[in-house]
Motif scaffolding. Structure first.
Motif, PDB file in Angstrom:
ATOM      1  N   VAL A   1      39.535  36.936  31.799  1.00 34.55           N
ATOM      2  CA  VAL A   1      40.211  38.229  31.685  1.00 34.55           C
ATOM      3  C   VAL A   1      41.131  38.154  30.476  1.00 34.55           C
ATOM      4  O   VAL A   1      42.266  37.670  30.566  1.00 34.55           O
ATOM      5  CB  VAL A   1      41.036  38.561  32.949  1.00 34.55           C
ATOM      6  N   PRO A   2      40.649  38.570  29.301  1.00 36.46           N
ATOM      7  CA  PRO A   2      41.479  38.481  28.083  1.00 36.46           C
ATOM      8  C   PRO A   2      42.820  39.176  28.284  1.00 36.46           C
ATOM      9  O   PRO A   2      42.931  40.195  28.972  1.00 36.46           O
ATOM     10  CB  PRO A   2      40.622  39.189  27.034  1.00 36.46           C
ATOM     11  N   GLY A   3      43.830  38.608  27.659  1.00 40.53           N
ATOM     12  CA  GLY A   3      45.169  39.173  27.770  1.00 40.53           C
ATOM     13  C   GLY A   3      46.149  38.104  28.165  1.00 40.53           C
ATOM     14  O   GLY A   3      45.793  36.933  28.360  1.00 40.53           O
ATOM     15  N   ASP A   4      47.400  38.505  28.321  1.00 39.62           N
ATOM     16  CA  ASP A   4      48.431  37.531  28.671  1.00 39.62           C
ATOM     17  C   ASP A   4      49.202  37.941  29.912  1.00 39.62           C
ATOM     18  O   ASP A   4      50.309  37.460  30.160  1.00 39.62           O
ATOM     19  CB  ASP A   4      49.396  37.328  27.507  1.00 39.62           C
ATOM     20  N   ALA A   5      48.601  38.829  30.710  1.00 43.35           N
ATOM     21  CA  ALA A   5      49.265  39.259  31.933  1.00 43.35           C
ATOM     22  C   ALA A   5      49.390  38.072  32.889  1.00 43.35           C
ATOM     23  O   ALA A   5      48.528  37.190  32.918  1.00 43.35           O
ATOM     24  CB  ALA A   5      48.470  40.384  32.597  1.00 43.35           C
ATOM     25  N   PRO A   6      50.447  38.009  33.683  1.00 44.13           N
ATOM     26  CA  PRO A   6      50.631  36.894  34.622  1.00 44.13           C
ATOM     27  C   PRO A   6      49.461  36.792  35.602  1.00 44.13           C
ATOM     28  O   PRO A   6      48.835  37.800  35.966  1.00 44.13           O
ATOM     29  CB  PRO A   6      51.932  37.259  35.356  1.00 44.13           C
ATOM     30  N   ALA A   7      49.177  35.573  36.025  1.00 44.19           N
ATOM     31  CA  ALA A   7      48.096  35.359  36.990  1.00 44.19           C
ATOM     32  C   ALA A   7      48.530  35.841  38.367  1.00 44.19           C
ATOM     33  O   ALA A   7      49.685  35.652  38.762  1.00 44.19           O
ATOM     34  CB  ALA A   7      47.740  33.880  37.045  1.00 44.19           C
TER      35      ALA A   7
ATOM     36  N   ARG B   1      46.604  30.798  35.160  1.00 45.61           N
ATOM     37  CA  ARG B   1      46.047  31.250  33.885  1.00 45.61           C
ATOM     38  C   ARG B   1      45.892  30.077  32.935  1.00 45.61           C
ATOM     39  O   ARG B   1      46.826  29.317  32.726  1.00 45.61           O
ATOM     40  CB  ARG B   1      46.898  32.340  33.242  1.00 45.61           C
ATOM     41  N   GLU B   2      44.689  29.921  32.364  1.00 43.28           N
ATOM     42  CA  GLU B   2      44.398  28.940  31.329  1.00 43.28           C
ATOM     43  C   GLU B   2      43.812  29.680  30.142  1.00 43.28           C
ATOM     44  O   GLU B   2      42.611  29.912  30.075  1.00 43.28           O
ATOM     45  CB  GLU B   2      43.420  27.877  31.848  1.00 43.28           C
TER      46      GLU B   2
ATOM     47  N   VAL C   1      41.993  30.869  36.924  1.00 38.24           N
ATOM     48  CA  VAL C   1      41.316  29.796  37.653  1.00 38.24           C
ATOM     49  C   VAL C   1      41.836  29.746  39.085  1.00 38.24           C
ATOM     50  O   VAL C   1      43.046  29.676  39.314  1.00 38.24           O
ATOM     51  CB  VAL C   1      41.533  28.434  36.969  1.00 38.24           C
ATOM     52  N   GLY C   2      40.904  29.783  40.030  1.00 38.25           N
ATOM     53  CA  GLY C   2      41.251  29.690  41.447  1.00 38.25           C
ATOM     54  C   GLY C   2      40.441  28.593  42.105  1.00 38.25           C
ATOM     55  O   GLY C   2      39.401  28.172  41.600  1.00 38.25           O
ATOM     56  N   ALA C   3      40.926  28.120  43.235  1.00 37.81           N
ATOM     57  CA  ALA C   3      40.240  27.056  43.971  1.00 37.81           C
ATOM     58  C   ALA C   3      39.880  27.585  45.353  1.00 37.81           C
ATOM     59  O   ALA C   3      40.695  27.544  46.275  1.00 37.81           O
ATOM     60  CB  ALA C   3      41.123  25.827  44.085  1.00 37.81           C
ATOM     61  N   PRO C   4      38.662  28.103  45.510  1.00 35.25           N
ATOM     62  CA  PRO C   4      38.281  28.662  46.809  1.00 35.25           C
ATOM     63  C   PRO C   4      38.101  27.587  47.864  1.00 35.25           C
ATOM     64  O   PRO C   4      37.631  26.493  47.574  1.00 35.25           O
ATOM     65  CB  PRO C   4      36.944  29.363  46.513  1.00 35.25           C
ATOM     66  N   ALA C   5      38.495  27.920  49.077  1.00 38.66           N
ATOM     67  CA  ALA C   5      38.165  27.043  50.200  1.00 38.66           C
ATOM     68  C   ALA C   5      36.679  27.215  50.497  1.00 38.66           C
ATOM     69  O   ALA C   5      36.040  28.158  50.003  1.00 38.66           O
ATOM     70  CB  ALA C   5      39.008  27.426  51.415  1.00 38.66           C
ATOM     71  N   PRO C   6      36.079  26.305  51.281  1.00 35.46           N
ATOM     72  CA  PRO C   6      34.660  26.437  51.581  1.00 35.46           C
ATOM     73  C   PRO C   6      34.317  27.818  52.134  1.00 35.46           C
ATOM     74  O   PRO C   6      34.996  28.352  53.006  1.00 35.46           O
ATOM     75  CB  PRO C   6      34.428  25.342  52.638  1.00 35.46           C
ATOM     76  N   SER C   7      33.278  28.419  51.611  1.00 39.25           N
ATOM     77  CA  SER C   7      32.718  29.693  52.086  1.00 39.25           C
ATOM     78  C   SER C   7      33.625  30.895  51.846  1.00 39.25           C
ATOM     79  O   SER C   7      33.441  31.940  52.458  1.00 39.25           O
ATOM     80  CB  SER C   7      32.373  29.613  53.583  1.00 39.25           C
ATOM     81  N   THR C   8      34.624  30.770  50.943  1.00 39.05           N
ATOM     82  CA  THR C   8      35.519  31.909  50.702  1.00 39.05           C
ATOM     83  C   THR C   8      35.469  32.388  49.263  1.00 39.05           C
ATOM     84  O   THR C   8      36.334  33.160  48.846  1.00 39.05           O
ATOM     85  CB  THR C   8      36.978  31.542  51.058  1.00 39.05           C
TER      86      THR C   8
ATOM     87  N   LEU D   1      43.828  42.915  40.427  1.00 35.77           N
ATOM     88  CA  LEU D   1      43.871  43.255  38.999  1.00 35.77           C
ATOM     89  C   LEU D   1      43.896  44.762  38.786  1.00 35.77           C
ATOM     90  O   LEU D   1      44.395  45.249  37.754  1.00 35.77           O
ATOM     91  CB  LEU D   1      42.665  42.645  38.281  1.00 35.77           C
ATOM     92  N   GLY D   2      43.354  45.508  39.739  1.00 40.55           N
ATOM     93  CA  GLY D   2      43.328  46.961  39.600  1.00 40.55           C
ATOM     94  C   GLY D   2      42.524  47.379  38.371  1.00 40.55           C
ATOM     95  O   GLY D   2      41.398  46.925  38.168  1.00 40.55           O
ATOM     96  N   GLU D   3      43.118  48.208  37.520  1.00 37.91           N
ATOM     97  CA  GLU D   3      42.414  48.694  36.332  1.00 37.91           C
ATOM     98  C   GLU D   3      42.055  47.568  35.374  1.00 37.91           C
ATOM     99  O   GLU D   3      41.069  47.656  34.637  1.00 37.91           O
ATOM    100  CB  GLU D   3      43.279  49.736  35.608  1.00 37.91           C
ATOM    101  N   ARG D   4      42.840  46.478  35.391  1.00 31.30           N
ATOM    102  CA  ARG D   4      42.561  45.355  34.494  1.00 31.30           C
ATOM    103  C   ARG D   4      41.263  44.643  34.844  1.00 31.30           C
ATOM    104  O   ARG D   4      40.721  43.879  34.045  1.00 31.30           O
ATOM    105  CB  ARG D   4      43.721  44.360  34.520  1.00 31.30           C
ATOM    106  N   ALA D   5      40.731  44.887  36.052  1.00 29.44           N
ATOM    107  CA  ALA D   5      39.483  44.251  36.454  1.00 29.44           C
ATOM    108  C   ALA D   5      38.329  44.678  35.550  1.00 29.44           C
ATOM    109  O   ALA D   5      37.342  43.947  35.407  1.00 29.44           O
ATOM    110  CB  ALA D   5      39.153  44.592  37.905  1.00 29.44           C
ATOM    111  N   GLY D   6      38.456  45.835  34.923  1.00 29.81           N
ATOM    112  CA  GLY D   6      37.427  46.290  33.989  1.00 29.81           C
ATOM    113  C   GLY D   6      37.334  45.404  32.763  1.00 29.81           C
ATOM    114  O   GLY D   6      36.338  45.451  32.024  1.00 29.81           O
ATOM    115  N   GLY D   7      38.361  44.560  32.541  1.00 34.11           N
ATOM    116  CA  GLY D   7      38.357  43.672  31.388  1.00 34.11           C
ATOM    117  C   GLY D   7      37.696  42.326  31.653  1.00 34.11           C
ATOM    118  O   GLY D   7      37.633  41.484  30.743  1.00 34.11           O
TER     119      GLY D   7
END
Length: 320
Positions: free
Chosen positions: A240-246, A252-253, A258-265, A277-283
């Protein structure tokens, strides 16, 4: 009609061992059945070498019992030793003898003679792809060939319980493949194998059951799949390009969240991110999911025991 339970290839009960005031093993129980491959893991200094030394008869416990194929190792050491094979990390080969002479010398130590000795040595040498080098002095073998010779010597008497400590160290890709193939074949024929390695992907390839030694206690974790499923450890990366907080639960890297999903989630985590992310999800321009591995799962287990940050290098060290 009740049938007697067949003896385990290895059964250890209540094993305790201390050095001075330091308790290394604090009541270890372990059972390895015919045909099983056990991957023994644990942090440096956890007592893996001590446990194996007690299991193969080269050391004695302060308390507890060890049986090998139904034989009490502590009271009938010679009989039990006849069904044990061991290939420690340190190579025990005679450099000036030929490859073939090394194998035959070890076979004689186990009582093989005459035609049976020649046939078995030929079988073991060929099974590890060493026949073309059979007459070559061991000192002139490559690192991978020496490692395979070391294993061949441990197999001359067809052991029913085999201990392998770092069997592929210094081995090239082809030697590693041949060693793993042979370990699988040995287990398929009914032997039990206790396997330690820095290369956790080898335990995935075998495949092995996993036991972890920590603070003197052995925890059996089931199969590799069981461990990986229980611990997860994969990473979900969303660009997700940009510098908005994670959002909460993400890091944010650069342009990546970057997220760490638990099994099956994984799906739930991604859906929550899109919502957050709301509208930012389009990015969003890319989504990557790394497959959980035994290494990532083991890293999580180590962090459970030791909360400080643990590096991948330390994971490799802890496996040995």
């Amino acid at each position: 009609m009740n049938r007697a339970r067949r003896p385990a290839r290895l059964e250890m009960r209540g094993i305790r061992r201390s050095f001075g005031e330091r308790a290394v093993l604090r009541g270890v129980d372990l059972r390895v059945e015919p045909g099983q491959i056990l991957g023994l893991l644990g942090p440096n200094g956890a007592g893996k070498s001590t446990l194996i030394a007690i299991a193969d008869g080269t050391s004695t416990p302060d308390a507890g019992s060890v049986t090998v194929d139904g034989i009490d190792l502590l009271t009938h050491r010679e009989a039990a030793a006849s069904v044990i094979g061991s290939a420690p990390q340190s190579l025990g080969i005679y450099p000036t003898l030929s490859l073939q002479e090394n194998v035959r010398a070890f076979a004689r130590l186990h009582g093989l003679r005459g035609r049976a000795l020649r046939a078995r040595c030929t079988e073991v040498i060929e099974s590890l792809g060493l026949a073309p080098s059979a007459r070559l002095a061991a000192e002139h073998l490559s690192g991978g060939q020496k490692r395979r010779l070391h294993l061949a010597m441990a197999l001359t008497h067809e052991p029913r319980l085999l201990f392998l400590d770092e069997p592929t160290v210094g081995a090239d890709v082809e030697s590693r493949r041949q060693i793993l193939d042979l370990v699988r074949r040995i287990a398929a024929e009914g032997a039990a194998v206790v396997y330690t390695t820095h290369y956790l992907n080898e335990l995935e390839q075998l495949p092995a059951r996993i036991a972890i030694l920590h603070n003197g206690i052995l925890e059996e974790r089931g199969t590799v799949d069981d461990v990986v499923h229980a611990q997860g450890g994969g990473a979900l990366r969303v660009r997700v390009p940009g510098d908005a907080p994670a959002p909460a639960g993400w890091v944010r890297e650069g342009e990546w969240l970057v997220g760490a999903p638990a099994p099956s989630t994984t799906g739930e985590l991604l859906a929550d991110l899109v919502t957050g992310l709301g509208e930012r999800a389009g990015g969003i321009t890319d989504v990557q999911l790394s497959r959980p591995t035994l290494e990532s799962a083991y890293l999580r287990i180590l962090r459970e025991h030791e909360p400080r940050s643990i590096s991948t290098t330390e994971v490799h060290d802890a496996a040995a």
